[in-house]
Enzyme design. Structure first.
Site, PDB file in Angstrom:
ATOM      1  N   ASN A  79     -51.809  -3.317  -8.477  1.00  0.00           N
ATOM      2  CA  ASN A  79     -52.067  -2.076  -9.207  1.00  0.00           C
ATOM      3  C   ASN A  79     -50.948  -1.096  -8.864  1.00  0.00           C
ATOM      4  O   ASN A  79     -50.937  -0.524  -7.774  1.00  0.00           O
ATOM      5  CB  ASN A  79     -53.441  -1.523  -8.799  1.00  0.00           C
ATOM      6  CG  ASN A  79     -53.725  -0.186  -9.450  1.00  0.00           C
ATOM      7  OD1 ASN A  79     -52.970   0.285 -10.304  1.00  0.00           O
ATOM      8  ND2 ASN A  79     -54.817   0.442  -9.042  1.00  0.00           N
TER       9      ASN A  79
ATOM     10  N   LYS B 101     -50.349   1.748 -10.060  1.00  0.00           N
ATOM     11  CA  LYS B 101     -50.743   3.157 -10.186  1.00  0.00           C
ATOM     12  C   LYS B 101     -49.630   3.941 -10.910  1.00  0.00           C
ATOM     13  O   LYS B 101     -48.965   3.373 -11.769  1.00  0.00           O
ATOM     14  CB  LYS B 101     -51.080   3.736  -8.803  1.00  0.00           C
ATOM     15  CG  LYS B 101     -52.073   2.830  -8.058  1.00  0.00           C
ATOM     16  CD  LYS B 101     -52.660   3.434  -6.823  1.00  0.00           C
ATOM     17  CE  LYS B 101     -53.631   2.443  -6.190  1.00  0.00           C
ATOM     18  NZ  LYS B 101     -54.337   2.984  -5.032  1.00  0.00           N
TER      19      LYS B 101
ATOM     20  N   HIS C  71     -61.784   2.106 -11.332  1.00  0.00           N
ATOM     21  CA  HIS C  71     -60.993   2.310 -10.112  1.00  0.00           C
ATOM     22  C   HIS C  71     -61.401   3.622  -9.442  1.00  0.00           C
ATOM     23  O   HIS C  71     -61.704   4.602 -10.108  1.00  0.00           O
ATOM     24  CB  HIS C  71     -59.493   2.313 -10.428  1.00  0.00           C
ATOM     25  CG  HIS C  71     -58.686   2.238  -9.171  1.00  0.00           C
ATOM     26  ND1 HIS C  71     -58.421   3.348  -8.406  1.00  0.00           N
ATOM     27  CD2 HIS C  71     -58.152   1.181  -8.507  1.00  0.00           C
ATOM     28  CE1 HIS C  71     -57.736   2.967  -7.326  1.00  0.00           C
ATOM     29  NE2 HIS C  71     -57.560   1.664  -7.374  1.00  0.00           N
TER      30      HIS C  71
ATOM     31  N   GLU D 178     -59.835   5.939  -8.100  1.00  0.00           N
ATOM     32  CA  GLU D 178     -59.087   7.154  -8.482  1.00  0.00           C
ATOM     33  C   GLU D 178     -59.557   7.679  -9.834  1.00  0.00           C
ATOM     34  O   GLU D 178     -59.520   8.872 -10.107  1.00  0.00           O
ATOM     35  CB  GLU D 178     -57.584   6.853  -8.461  1.00  0.00           C
ATOM     36  CG  GLU D 178     -57.075   6.743  -7.018  1.00  0.00           C
ATOM     37  CD  GLU D 178     -56.101   5.624  -6.767  1.00  0.00           C
ATOM     38  OE1 GLU D 178     -55.401   5.205  -7.707  1.00  0.00           O
ATOM     39  OE2 GLU D 178     -56.035   5.156  -5.609  1.00  0.00           O
TER      40      GLU D 178
ATOM     41  N   GLU E  33     -63.310  -2.040  -3.286  1.00  0.00           N
ATOM     42  CA  GLU E  33     -62.281  -1.192  -2.685  1.00  0.00           C
ATOM     43  C   GLU E  33     -62.949   0.012  -2.031  1.00  0.00           C
ATOM     44  O   GLU E  33     -63.215   1.022  -2.701  1.00  0.00           O
ATOM     45  CB  GLU E  33     -61.305  -0.703  -3.760  1.00  0.00           C
ATOM     46  CG  GLU E  33     -60.603  -1.815  -4.509  1.00  0.00           C
ATOM     47  CD  GLU E  33     -59.312  -1.331  -5.152  1.00  0.00           C
ATOM     48  OE1 GLU E  33     -58.257  -1.730  -4.663  1.00  0.00           O
ATOM     49  OE2 GLU E  33     -59.365  -0.533  -6.099  1.00  0.00           O
TER      50      GLU E  33
ATOM     51  N   GLY F 174     -54.928   3.430   0.258  1.00  0.00           N
ATOM     52  CA  GLY F 174     -53.735   4.235   0.491  1.00  0.00           C
ATOM     53  C   GLY F 174     -53.722   4.961   1.829  1.00  0.00           C
ATOM     54  O   GLY F 174     -52.908   5.849   2.058  1.00  0.00           O
TER      55      GLY F 174
ATOM     56  N   SER G  46     -55.456  -0.925   1.385  1.00  0.00           N
ATOM     57  CA  SER G  46     -54.470  -1.126   2.441  1.00  0.00           C
ATOM     58  C   SER G  46     -54.286  -2.593   2.831  1.00  0.00           C
ATOM     59  O   SER G  46     -54.112  -2.913   3.999  1.00  0.00           O
ATOM     60  CB  SER G  46     -54.812  -0.268   3.673  1.00  0.00           C
ATOM     61  OG  SER G  46     -54.783   1.101   3.331  1.00  0.00           O
TER      62      SER G  46
ATOM     63  N   GLY H 192     -52.392  -2.070  -3.905  1.00  0.00           N
ATOM     64  CA  GLY H 192     -51.715  -0.879  -4.397  1.00  0.00           C
ATOM     65  C   GLY H 192     -50.287  -0.824  -3.866  1.00  0.00           C
ATOM     66  O   GLY H 192     -49.386  -1.503  -4.358  1.00  0.00           O
TER      67      GLY H 192
END
Ligand code: 13P
Length: 254
Positions: A11, A13, A98, A100, A170, A176, A216, A237
């Protein structure tokens, strides 16, 4: 990993420019040429069409993924993109839910469900992302949050459509942040997710559905995560933006 084929998604992003994106795909088509795991990359919207052409010109098995979609088929929805438009440029798999989008953009479970169903109704694959926030984990609510997001996200999705669904667990606090769930904690959450799938569908669907871990994942922790019996790959990510790191992670999956 049972007999489910491992699946690793990258991903990207909101990262990379057109040149960097092209260079990354060019490198990955070489380094990932003979891996046995299934692989998808999810670049930003503006690069999907050209990267799709690049992947097919290279004869690559890497799937083209989108990070988001809108559920309506066409019309006055400024700024949104339909499933048909994604399909048109070669997209095969779409992320929904997701963290986010849930927690930064503010998407609801109802919207995530509509998007998930629109993607499946159009014949594409979905990676439905779920996961708890740190305060929910500390309150012992991890499994309940995951079960709720699964129940809402998959409402109206048939057992037959589940063949095209991957779940990505996740935990929000691990995304992150450099903090990864321990393999044991991740495995426990995955096993509970699989139980929920058995409750929502049946044992057969639960056993066949791939559950990726995300948060991560790096080259140095991927192998022990992917060695867990209910972890079937990962959604990556930051480390998916670097050829060597992403390649090592995919290789760790099989
Ligand atoms: P990181 O690997 O950067 O933690 O991101 C995980 C993620 O959100 C993938 O969708």
């Amino acid at each position: 990993m049972a007999d489910r084929k491992p699946f690793v998604g990258g991903n990207w992003k909101m990262n990379l420019n057109a040149t960097e994106a092209e260079q990354l795909v060019s490198a990955l088509t070489t380094t990932l040429g003979d891996v046995s795991a299934e692989v998808a990359i999810c670049p930003p919207f503006p690069y999907l069409a050209s990267l799709g052409r690049q992947l097919s010109a290279a004869g690559s098995a890497i799937k083209l993924g989108a990070q988001d979609v809108y559920y309506q088929s066409n019309g006055a929805f400024t700024g949104e993109v339909s499933v048909a438009q994604l399909k048109d440029v070669g997209v095969q798999v779409v992320l929904t839910g997701h963290s986010e989008r849930r927690h930064v953009i503010g998407e609801s479970d109802v919207l995530i469900n509509a998007k998930t169903r629109a993607v499946l109704d159009a014949g594409l694959e979905v990676i439905l992302c779920i996961g708890e926030k740190i305060e929910q984990r500390e309150a012992g609510q991890t499994d309940a949050i995951n079960a709720g997001q699964l129940g809402y996200g998959l409402a109206g999705v048939t057992a037959a459509q589940m063949e095209r669904v991957t779940i990505a667990y996740e935990p929000v606090w691990a995304i992150g942040t450099g903090k990864t769930a321990t393999p044991a904690d991740a495995q426990a959450a995955h096993a509970a997710i699989r139980k929920t799938l058995a409750f929502l569908y049946d044992e057969k669907v639960a056993a066949a559905t791939r559950i990726q871990y995300g948060g991560s994942v790096k080259a140095n922790n991927a192998a022990e995560l992917f060695a867990q019996p209910d972890i079937d790959g990962g959604l990556i990510g930051g480390a998916s933006l670097k050829t060597d790191d992403f390649t090592a992670i995919v290789q760790a999956a099989g």
